[in-house]
Design an enzyme around this catalytic site. Structure first.
Site, mmCIF file in Angstrom:
data_model
loop_
_atom_site.group_PDB
_atom_site.id
_atom_site.type_symbol
_atom_site.label_atom_id
_atom_site.label_comp_id
_atom_site.label_asym_id
_atom_site.label_seq_id
_atom_site.Cartn_x
_atom_site.Cartn_y
_atom_site.Cartn_z
ATOM 1 N N VAL A 173 83.791 85.137 33.710
ATOM 2 C CA VAL A 173 83.225 83.801 33.524
ATOM 3 C C VAL A 173 83.204 82.995 34.836
ATOM 4 O O VAL A 173 82.263 82.236 35.090
ATOM 5 C CB VAL A 173 84.042 83.031 32.456
ATOM 6 C CG1 VAL A 173 83.595 81.586 32.353
ATOM 7 C CG2 VAL A 173 83.926 83.707 31.107
ATOM 8 N N ILE A 186 93.753 95.347 28.900
ATOM 9 C CA ILE A 186 95.069 95.001 29.438
ATOM 10 C C ILE A 186 96.075 94.677 28.341
ATOM 11 O O ILE A 186 97.282 94.835 28.534
ATOM 12 C CB ILE A 186 94.948 93.846 30.464
ATOM 13 C CG1 ILE A 186 96.156 93.828 31.397
ATOM 14 C CG2 ILE A 186 94.746 92.511 29.769
ATOM 15 C CD1 ILE A 186 95.992 92.927 32.608
ATOM 16 N N VAL A 231 89.363 87.884 29.044
ATOM 17 C CA VAL A 231 90.700 88.470 28.933
ATOM 18 C C VAL A 231 91.692 87.465 28.348
ATOM 19 O O VAL A 231 92.631 87.844 27.637
ATOM 20 C CB VAL A 231 91.142 89.034 30.310
ATOM 21 C CG1 VAL A 231 91.464 87.956 31.317
ATOM 22 C CG2 VAL A 231 92.302 89.991 30.139
ATOM 23 N N ASP A 232 91.469 86.202 28.605
ATOM 24 C CA ASP A 232 92.325 85.137 28.061
ATOM 25 C C ASP A 232 92.290 85.161 26.525
ATOM 26 O O ASP A 232 93.345 85.148 25.856
ATOM 27 C CB ASP A 232 91.811 83.801 28.603
ATOM 28 C CG ASP A 232 92.755 82.634 28.408
ATOM 29 O OD1 ASP A 232 93.903 82.854 27.997
ATOM 30 O OD2 ASP A 232 92.327 81.495 28.686
HETATM 31 N N1 AR6 Z 1 91.412 93.685 29.544
HETATM 32 C C1 AR6 Z 1 91.204 93.752 30.867
HETATM 33 N N2 AR6 Z 1 90.221 93.077 31.501
HETATM 34 C C2 AR6 Z 1 89.415 92.306 30.741
HETATM 35 C C3 AR6 Z 1 89.553 92.183 29.339
HETATM 36 C C4 AR6 Z 1 90.619 92.912 28.741
HETATM 37 N N3 AR6 Z 1 90.853 92.853 27.429
HETATM 38 N N4 AR6 Z 1 88.578 91.344 28.890
HETATM 39 C C5 AR6 Z 1 87.847 90.970 29.957
HETATM 40 N N5 AR6 Z 1 88.339 91.575 31.073
HETATM 41 P P1 AR6 Z 1 87.306 86.670 32.549
HETATM 42 P P2 AR6 Z 1 87.707 84.735 34.745
HETATM 43 C C6 AR6 Z 1 87.883 91.463 32.469
HETATM 44 O O1 AR6 Z 1 85.984 86.080 32.225
HETATM 45 O O2 AR6 Z 1 86.467 85.175 35.403
HETATM 46 C C7 AR6 Z 1 88.244 82.441 30.121
HETATM 47 O O3 AR6 Z 1 87.473 81.759 29.166
HETATM 48 C C8 AR6 Z 1 86.457 91.047 32.720
HETATM 49 O O4 AR6 Z 1 85.568 92.150 32.581
HETATM 50 O O5 AR6 Z 1 88.213 87.034 31.426
HETATM 51 O O6 AR6 Z 1 88.948 84.564 35.568
HETATM 52 C C9 AR6 Z 1 89.417 81.597 30.637
HETATM 53 O O7 AR6 Z 1 89.934 80.747 29.634
HETATM 54 C C10 AR6 Z 1 86.553 90.580 34.168
HETATM 55 O O8 AR6 Z 1 86.487 91.706 35.050
HETATM 56 O O9 AR6 Z 1 88.184 85.664 33.504
HETATM 57 C C11 AR6 Z 1 88.792 80.816 31.753
HETATM 58 O O10 AR6 Z 1 88.134 79.667 31.296
HETATM 59 C C12 AR6 Z 1 87.961 90.011 34.264
HETATM 60 O O11 AR6 Z 1 88.644 90.457 33.085
HETATM 61 C C13 AR6 Z 1 87.786 81.779 32.324
HETATM 62 O O12 AR6 Z 1 87.462 82.683 31.259
HETATM 63 C C14 AR6 Z 1 88.017 88.495 34.313
HETATM 64 O O13 AR6 Z 1 87.033 87.933 33.453
HETATM 65 C C15 AR6 Z 1 88.382 82.603 33.445
HETATM 66 O O14 AR6 Z 1 87.373 83.370 34.035
#
Ligand code: AR6
Length: 172
Positions: free
Chosen positions: A121, A12, A34-35
């Site tokens: 996560v 993203i 993603v954060d």
């Molecule tokens: N681009 C698009 N999607 C992504 C990317 C990227 N670069 N990286 C991961 N994803 P998550 P949550 C997807 O864990 O479950 C963080 O530590 C990933 O495969 O990023 O809402 C925050 O600080 C998944 O489908 O977010 C919070 O503490 C989706 O993004 C916690 O994680 C969401 O995965 C939030 O957890």
């Protein structure tokens, strides 16, 4: 105005849209997934800016500049942690999408990219989460003209497609 929906596989942080949505946590000070990717790509000014905001509640959304990102804005929303589904998770997840679109409208963003909020996560089952994402975006009044769902892996693409039965990159 008609809302165009798209599904793409990718990172993203590289999306050329007015606003990208971040799946953040309450602190807004960064994390993994993603954060972490968004903070790395935006540069250290993002966390400095976020420090002034005082955090964000689950189901709410707040907007910041995109700094070094291609996107002009980042909309930070805090998805629910999955606790089995009986603790308001569906409503809170839907609220993330609605509130993010509301923030986009406030800055007149026309194109917005969403990750699959809470499905990493935070453990939200992917098919249930993608169904809520699509239903909520479709049913929310907005001036946004294009929403792009950005799947980071094939499993997530498949989840969107199992609902829509359409191909990557085509109109949903
Ligand atoms: N681009 C698009 N999607 C992504 C990317 C990227 N670069 N990286 C991961 N994803 P998550 P949550 C997807 O864990 O479950 C963080 O530590 C990933 O495969 O990023 O809402 C925050 O600080 C998944 O489908 O977010 C919070 O503490 C989706 O993004 C916690 O994680 C969401 O995965 C939030 O957890």
């Amino acid at each position: 105005m008609t809302l165009r929906l798209e599904l793409v596989l990718g990172d993203i942080t590289a999306e050329d849209v007015d606003a990208i949505v971040n799946a953040a946590n309450h602190t807004l000070l960064g994390g993994g997934g993603v954060d972490g990717a968004i903070h790395r790509a935006a540069g250290p000014e993002l966390v400095e800016y976020c420090r002034t905001l005082g955090g964000c509640e689950t189901g709410e959304a707040t907007i910041t500049p995109g700094f070094n990102l291609t996107a002009r804005w980042v909309i930070h929303t805090v998805g629910p942690v999955w606790h089995g589904g009986g603790h308001g998770e569906p409503e809170l997840l839907a609220s993330c999408y609605r509130e993010s679109l509301a923030r986009a409208d406030e800055v007149e963003a026309e194109t917005v990219a969403f990750p699959a909020i809470s499905t990493g996560v935070f453990g939200y089952p992917i098919e249930a989460a993608t169904a809520i994402a699509i239903e909520t975006v479709r049913s929310t009044p907005t001036n946004v003209s294009e929403v792009r769902f950005v799947a980071f892996n094939q499993e997530t693409v498949d989840a969107y497609q199992s609902i829509l039965d359409l191909s990557t990159g085509t109109d949903l």
